[in-house]
Design an enzyme around this catalytic site. Sequence first.
Site, PDB file in Angstrom:
ATOM      1  N   HIS A 141       0.866  -1.183   0.000  1.00  0.00           N
ATOM      2  CA  HIS A 141       0.000   0.000   0.000  1.00  0.00           C
ATOM      3  C   HIS A 141       0.906   1.239   0.000  1.00  0.00           C
ATOM      4  CE1 HIS A 141      -2.743   2.987   1.852  1.00  0.00           C
ATOM      5  NE2 HIS A 141      -3.726   2.224   1.420  1.00  0.00           N
ATOM      6  N   ASP A 218       3.098  -4.489   8.102  1.00  0.00           N
ATOM      7  CA  ASP A 218       1.941  -3.617   7.953  1.00  0.00           C
ATOM      8  C   ASP A 218       0.710  -4.497   8.106  1.00  0.00           C
ATOM      9  OD1 ASP A 218      -0.202  -2.190   7.074  1.00  0.00           O
ATOM     10  OD2 ASP A 218       0.663  -1.594   5.155  1.00  0.00           O
ATOM     11  N   GLN A 221      -4.521  -4.754   7.006  1.00  0.00           N
ATOM     12  CA  GLN A 221      -5.566  -5.646   6.495  1.00  0.00           C
ATOM     13  C   GLN A 221      -5.600  -6.974   7.238  1.00  0.00           C
ATOM     14  OE1 GLN A 221      -7.863  -4.826   4.512  1.00  0.00           O
ATOM     15  NE2 GLN A 221      -7.031  -2.866   3.822  1.00  0.00           N
ATOM     16  N   LYS A 244     -10.212  -0.048  10.583  1.00  0.00           N
ATOM     17  CA  LYS A 244     -10.357  -1.259   9.770  1.00  0.00           C
ATOM     18  C   LYS A 244     -10.605  -2.477  10.669  1.00  0.00           C
ATOM     19  CE  LYS A 244      -7.122   0.406   6.237  1.00  0.00           C
ATOM     20  NZ  LYS A 244      -7.816   0.734   4.984  1.00  0.00           N
ATOM     21  N   CYS A 382      -4.800   2.575  -3.663  1.00  0.00           N
ATOM     22  CA  CYS A 382      -3.550   3.084  -3.076  1.00  0.00           C
ATOM     23  C   CYS A 382      -2.427   2.067  -3.241  1.00  0.00           C
ATOM     24  CB  CYS A 382      -3.731   3.433  -1.620  1.00  0.00           C
ATOM     25  SG  CYS A 382      -4.767   4.875  -1.392  1.00  0.00           S
TER      26      CYS A 382
HETATM   27  C1  LIG Z   1      -2.249  -2.659   3.533  1.00  0.00           C
HETATM   28  C2  LIG Z   1      -2.559  -1.301   4.064  1.00  0.00           C
HETATM   29  N1  LIG Z   1      -1.595  -0.591   4.681  1.00  0.00           N
HETATM   30  C3  LIG Z   1      -1.818   0.637   5.194  1.00  0.00           C
HETATM   31  C4  LIG Z   1      -3.038   1.231   5.095  1.00  0.00           C
HETATM   32  C5  LIG Z   1      -3.209   2.603   5.653  1.00  0.00           C
HETATM   33  O1  LIG Z   1      -4.137   2.635   6.691  1.00  0.00           O
HETATM   34  P1  LIG Z   1      -4.684   4.024   7.232  1.00  0.00           P
HETATM   35  O2  LIG Z   1      -5.243   4.741   6.026  1.00  0.00           O
HETATM   36  O3  LIG Z   1      -5.751   3.649   8.191  1.00  0.00           O
HETATM   37  O4  LIG Z   1      -3.557   4.759   7.846  1.00  0.00           O
HETATM   38  C6  LIG Z   1      -4.074   0.549   4.452  1.00  0.00           C
HETATM   39  C7  LIG Z   1      -5.417   1.157   4.334  1.00  0.00           C
HETATM   40  O5  LIG Z   1      -5.907   1.453   3.299  1.00  0.00           O
HETATM   41  C8  LIG Z   1      -3.828  -0.741   3.929  1.00  0.00           C
HETATM   42  O6  LIG Z   1      -4.800  -1.422   3.312  1.00  0.00           O
END
Ligand SMILES: Cc1ncc(COP(=O)(O)O)c(C=O)c1O
Lengths: 424, 424, 153, 153
Positions: A141, A218, A221, A244, A382
């Site tokens: 992401h 990370d 998800q 999430k 993203c």
């Molecule tokens: C794999 C992954 N990493 C990081 C994020 C970033 O999360 P946040 O937007 O809550 O900071 C997301 C969310 O879209 C994600 O799916």
Amino acid sequence: MSLISSFPIMSSSCNPAQNTIDWTALRSDFPLLSQQAHNKQLAYLDNAATTQKPNAVIEAIAHYYRVDNANVHRGVYELSERATQSYEATRNKVQNFLNAWSREEIIFVRGATEAINLVAQSYARPALKPGDEILISAMEHHSNIVPWQMVCKKTGAQLAIIPINDSAEIMLERYQQLLNEKTRLVAVTHVSNALGSINPVQQMITMAHEKEIPVLLDGAQAAAHLSVDVQALDCDFYTFSSHKAYGPTGVGVLYGKKRHLDAMEPYQGGGDMISSVRFEHTEYNSLPYKFEAGTPNIAGVVGFGAALDYLSAVGFDNIVQREQQLLDYATLKLQAISGLHIIGRAKNKASIISFVLDCAHSHDISTILDHQGVAIRAGHHCAMPVMERFNVPATARASMAFYNNEADIDQLVRGLAQVFKLFS
Amino acid sequence: MSLISSFPIMSSSCNPAQNTIDWTALRSDFPLLSQQAHNKQLAYLDNAATTQKPNAVIEAIAHYYRVDNANVHRGVYELSERATQSYEATRNKVQNFLNAWSREEIIFVRGATEAINLVAQSYARPALKPGDEILISAMEHHSNIVPWQMVCKKTGAQLAIIPINDSAEIMLERYQQLLNEKTRLVAVTHVSNALGSINPVQQMITMAHEKEIPVLLDGAQAAAHLSVDVQALDCDFYTFSSHKAYGPTGVGVLYGKKRHLDAMEPYQGGGDMISSVRFEHTEYNSLPYKFEAGTPNIAGVVGFGAALDYLSAVGFDNIVQREQQLLDYATLKLQAISGLHIIGRAKNKASIISFVLDCAHSHDISTILDHQGVAIRAGHHCAMPVMERFNVPATARASMAFYNNEADIDQLVRGLAQVFKLFS
Amino acid sequence: MNEELRALYQEVIIDHGRHPRNFKKLEEPSCCQEGYNPLCGDRLTLYLKVDHNKIIDASFEGVGCAISMASTSLMIERIKNIPIIEAQQLFEAFHLLVTEPSPTVKTLEYLGKLTVLGGVRDFPTRIKCATLGWHALKAGLDNAASEQRVSTE
Amino acid sequence: MNEELRALYQEVIIDHGRHPRNFKKLEEPSCCQEGYNPLCGDRLTLYLKVDHNKIIDASFEGVGCAISMASTSLMIERIKNIPIIEAQQLFEAFHLLVTEPSPTVKTLEYLGKLTVLGGVRDFPTRIKCATLGWHALKAGLDNAASEQRVSTE
Ligand SMILES: Cc1ncc(COP(=O)(O)O)c(C=O)c1O
Ligand SMILES: Cc1ncc(COP(=O)(O)O)c(C=O)c1O
């Protein structure tokens, strides 16, 4: 307690053993799901973007503001003490949730994005030299790409990319080769938001640790869909977002091993993160407060505590089993549609399905589905490099939570029939 | 709309002209204030730490989660569009609230602390050289000291301190002398949280701008108590927190002049703040999104919008007049007590009174008052240099909001009588 | 005045809070240990003179609330002329006194006069005040011990 | 199928979306302008050949949804062989079409065939798709104009 008694599965059964969950009753804990969209029952299938909140969470926030609201950590009076205790109670819950060794290893931030940026700025930036490498995967992401790019730009370090195969799986032999004496950190996603792949993180951590390279996961998800044990994984950092995981927006978690956190510079300066301030010299506070400058998102953290209680009452065995059922059902239905291609066919997958149609762009798909009451995401999620890797401009993505059901998926399939009607 | 009709002063009078406010009715908009503490009616006098929330705010957050919750900026479907619109509507409200020139100048952050850190890291750090100076005052909150210390440590720049006189007022002649060719930024508090002083910021900005030095105002204690016009002030940056302005925790505002923000580096990397990501190169998004990486505190921002609506319905003329009444009343009552000394006697003061007793330490005062149902703060108020300046280890602080009343202050005075009884 | 408050602010405490005993610098101390509570800004320096694993003299200086001043003053009265190891046991016992819902009779008897500080149990935000001097004692003794070890090795 | 959806996805749009006209690189263009929508990743390149303040040829390449492809395709059909100044007026009129609740009859008549895109009004998230090509046109013409100014000064 009112929060517990308003939780239907608890009244029907106190033992959240497998198969005892009444998923239909549980769905009614989520008020948003009962709404109509475009005169149709809403089928919310964008859970990878954000999840809906159970009443217990919404009530916990309102209750906090109505009864306990005060600033934390500094007041002598009872109200402030109560606010501090509810806030800190969530830290213990997160510690249990991740099976962290100590509550001091749990830092509250705004979300997964901030957690990764914190590690990039406070851990990596002071340590990196020109030529050093940060190793990420081709399925990250943007939140796990851009912070490293920024820190590379400042330090002269470089990004190295672990490739993925056509099934959207990490290529472990290539990963092994990429781990070298220049590698300072591995930062990979536990579960891919664009492809659904569950990565072999246990193995990847072992491989990195053999070369004494620390690993950040990370977990944005993963945390709400798998059971995570940071001590078993032995990861150095773990990051995820409350929103999430059925909790409020504006709250996230950075887990870090104590010895890393102790050695790191603070990230932001301000109230609560200091022990004493003189103009000439300032001493920083101990963990976890060193990293929590300023008034935190108290109500959000309290609400997040209610979300963790909810999750543990449902139980991860049940969640995983139910979400795999839904994934299997949806995969079966979708792959039967000719002209539809699923992007991301890893053997280990979370309940996320990305797909493209020959006849229509994902943006058009999403608009038409929306009019059938089906909320999915369209675009690059993203994760632009993933789009490049699979040579698609964008995908449509359906992502499921345990509160979804087969009817939601049927509604998606019926909606897609409309797309075909219009576009072919 | 339900939020408006639940707002009593609106039903009694649509024109928030002075003297038409029914302050007693308005107090009942704040559910927390009706609680008992230690079997006494609660007198909440710690509003400088955080303010209580009106029902309209609590309801706006719950409504968001029950009806509109989705991730913002990226969804094609209606729910996500609705979430985005409520989130972005607050940006317009903040623009009006501060009279900013453009909505792009409003950045949402976690709080005043993060806003200042953002400016320190993205504006100051890349620009500062050894020998450069950042000018702050002797009455700053730690949040407006430590970020500058951190950035000075990284760059070799230095902090310079504007002294304050015995009445707790900025010494303007000394300020004039301290503004020199090494000064890169002036960062001062609009209102002191520990002393109540309202600083002559308009004059200070003019003086700094004559030498082309930009000015940041820490508005944490000002924004909810004075009417702020950033264009009239011509400040370069303005920062404040929602939770001190009757809004949710976890939300703050950075206002910056567009030309500064445009020239600045992004602060955090991630989703939403980029325009395109390749592993080789990433393009950043335009303002304000460049500074809002990751999923923001959507529900918090929506609730903050409700707080701003509430504030503007009450009207700043009314708020200022009422809070000055309360300040005058409390000052009169407190200074009549022998053995009590008010710390901070600026001519221009907000409704904050710090004091010490000859016979008892502030911590003991606070404990005893708590048992009389009176919530005040005791300690250094995250302003240790102020304590040093006035040569006290700590103070007791009563800070009032428009929903307080004379009875709250009488209760404080009665509580102090108990302290004297015990300690002298 | 309410009962809990009276239990917290007993005469002895008010007295020691206002007139702390052994409130001075010590000449040639074996160790001087700072204690600091960032919450409220209370700050004290504890002076210890140790000889043959025994505390032969102790004193303190500083500013703070009645609870932290009285607690430290009472502690010093008690730890003078006792072996280090007993001071360490006292620390544990005192900790139990102020944190456990109902400390045992044995603990109470052992602590003697120090039990006047038991009222702090009902004031969670004040426990740090009551233990500030004690934490300084523990840190001071630990440091003294490790220094001795260093010097004898 | 619901009416709003039918109004959005009219035959003409589906047709131009699937078979965009003038979908190619232009030889020796006066300007080639990228248009990019970060929301969805739609990306196109608009080629313009300008002579004596007139657009004498235009084409485009790129990937995107039916709305952005069709809108750009229809735009190019319309702007070929018209003066720059008229293309700029068209931009304004088109903008009104997709954002104003009820555009005037005059606007509608002026836009002619382009009015098939009016349905996008009811889909706020899709307005960016419909205007992507148009924003590229505006930027391209502005650049062309400023370059001409530069080259003639
Ligand atoms: C794999 C992954 N990493 C990081 C994020 C970033 O999360 P946040 O937007 O809550 O900071 C997301 C969310 O879209 C994600 O799916
Ligand atoms: C003057 C001043 N500046 C900054 C802050 C920091 O605000 P926050 O903790 O909401 O980030 C405060 C709050 O205590 C304050 O009073």
